[in-house]
Design a protein around this motif. Structure first.
Motif, PDB file in Angstrom:
ATOM      1  N   VAL A   1      58.761  78.609   9.988  1.00 28.45           N
ATOM      2  CA  VAL A   1      59.850  78.282   9.076  1.00 28.45           C
ATOM      3  C   VAL A   1      60.064  79.450   8.128  1.00 28.45           C
ATOM      4  CG1 VAL A   1      60.554  76.708   7.233  1.00 28.45           C
ATOM      5  CG2 VAL A   1      59.359  75.820   9.231  1.00 28.45           C
ATOM      6  N   GLN A   2      61.313  79.849   7.943  1.00 26.78           N
ATOM      7  CA  GLN A   2      61.571  80.929   7.000  1.00 26.78           C
ATOM      8  C   GLN A   2      61.487  80.392   5.580  1.00 26.78           C
ATOM      9  OE1 GLN A   2      65.482  82.421   8.073  1.00 26.78           O
ATOM     10  NE2 GLN A   2      66.433  81.425   6.347  1.00 26.78           N
ATOM     11  N   MET A   3      61.170  81.264   4.650  1.00 24.81           N
ATOM     12  CA  MET A   3      61.152  80.926   3.241  1.00 24.81           C
ATOM     13  C   MET A   3      62.217  81.770   2.569  1.00 24.81           C
ATOM     14  SD  MET A   3      58.024  81.069   0.571  1.00 24.81           S
ATOM     15  CE  MET A   3      58.067  80.000  -0.856  1.00 24.81           C
ATOM     16  N   SER A   4      63.163  81.089   1.929  1.00 22.77           N
ATOM     17  CA  SER A   4      64.230  81.776   1.208  1.00 22.77           C
ATOM     18  C   SER A   4      63.927  81.702  -0.274  1.00 22.77           C
ATOM     19  CB  SER A   4      65.581  81.117   1.503  1.00 22.77           C
ATOM     20  OG  SER A   4      65.861  81.153   2.891  1.00 22.77           O
ATOM     21  N   LEU A   5      64.102  82.808  -0.964  1.00 27.38           N
ATOM     22  CA  LEU A   5      63.861  82.883  -2.397  1.00 27.38           C
ATOM     23  C   LEU A   5      65.203  83.047  -3.091  1.00 27.38           C
ATOM     24  CD1 LEU A   5      60.889  85.380  -2.183  1.00 27.38           C
ATOM     25  CD2 LEU A   5      60.748  82.887  -2.428  1.00 27.38           C
ATOM     26  N   LYS A   6      65.516  82.111  -3.985  1.00 23.15           N
ATOM     27  CA  LYS A   6      66.812  82.107  -4.670  1.00 23.15           C
ATOM     28  C   LYS A   6      66.576  82.203  -6.168  1.00 23.15           C
ATOM     29  CE  LYS A   6      70.882  79.271  -5.052  1.00 23.15           C
ATOM     30  NZ  LYS A   6      71.735  79.153  -5.838  1.00 23.15           N
ATOM     31  N   LYS A   7      67.265  83.133  -6.804  1.00 23.77           N
ATOM     32  CA  LYS A   7      67.114  83.289  -8.250  1.00 23.77           C
ATOM     33  C   LYS A   7      67.747  82.098  -8.964  1.00 23.77           C
ATOM     34  CE  LYS A   7      67.749  86.313 -12.127  1.00 23.77           C
ATOM     35  NZ  LYS A   7      67.868  87.679 -12.565  1.00 23.77           N
ATOM     36  N   VAL A   8      66.981  81.519  -9.894  1.00 23.20           N
ATOM     37  CA  VAL A   8      67.490  80.462 -10.756  1.00 23.20           C
ATOM     38  C   VAL A   8      67.364  80.953 -12.192  1.00 23.20           C
ATOM     39  CG1 VAL A   8      66.973  78.563  -9.177  1.00 23.20           C
ATOM     40  CG2 VAL A   8      65.249  79.276 -10.820  1.00 23.20           C
ATOM     41  N   SER A   9      68.290  80.528 -13.027  1.00 24.85           N
ATOM     42  CA  SER A   9      68.274  81.014 -14.399  1.00 24.85           C
ATOM     43  C   SER A   9      67.541  80.080 -15.346  1.00 24.85           C
ATOM     44  CB  SER A   9      69.711  81.230 -14.890  1.00 24.85           C
ATOM     45  OG  SER A   9      70.432  80.025 -14.781  1.00 24.85           O
TER      46      SER A   9
END
Length: 113
Positions: A48-56
């Motif tokens: 499974v890929q892991m996506s990293l998304k910036k949150v503020s």
């Protein structure tokens, strides 16, 4: 058919998180990381890929699943019949995903493969 394609992890520093999770999971960057987004995949084999998304915001819902499918609309309708609801969302032009919430209100995405 639908499957977990990615775990999306909300982070405040994408580069630091990419370094940590790459080492922790024995993963690598799929593409060059951006300030607001990175995708990690296993160095060897499948997974499974892991996506990293910036949150503020530290209070934002920081994690969700991306479910990958070859027939997004059919799966969205099936999941709605099972109790999911569409989440109000601003989609960018050409979006290849739909945001839903499970019966407990947890968001997840159905992504066209």
């Amino acid at each position: 058919m639908i499957e977990i394609g990615a775990i999306v992890w909300g982070v405040q520093d994408v580069f630091r998180a990419a370094d940590f999770w790459s080492a922790a999971l024995h993963y690598k960057l799929k593409y060059e990381a951006a300030e607001d987004w990175a995708i990690l995949i296993p160095i060897e084999g499948e997974g499974v890929q892991m996506s990293l998304k910036k949150v503020s915001s530290p209070r934002a819902r920081r994690h969700h699943l991306d479910l990958f499918t070859d027939d997004m609309e059919a799966e969205v309708q099936r999941l709605i019949r099972l109790g999911a609801v569409r989440k109000a969302w601003r989609y960018e032009p050409g979006a290849d995903y739909v945001v839903l919430e499970d019966p407990e209100g947890n968001p997840f995405c159905v992504v066209q493969r």
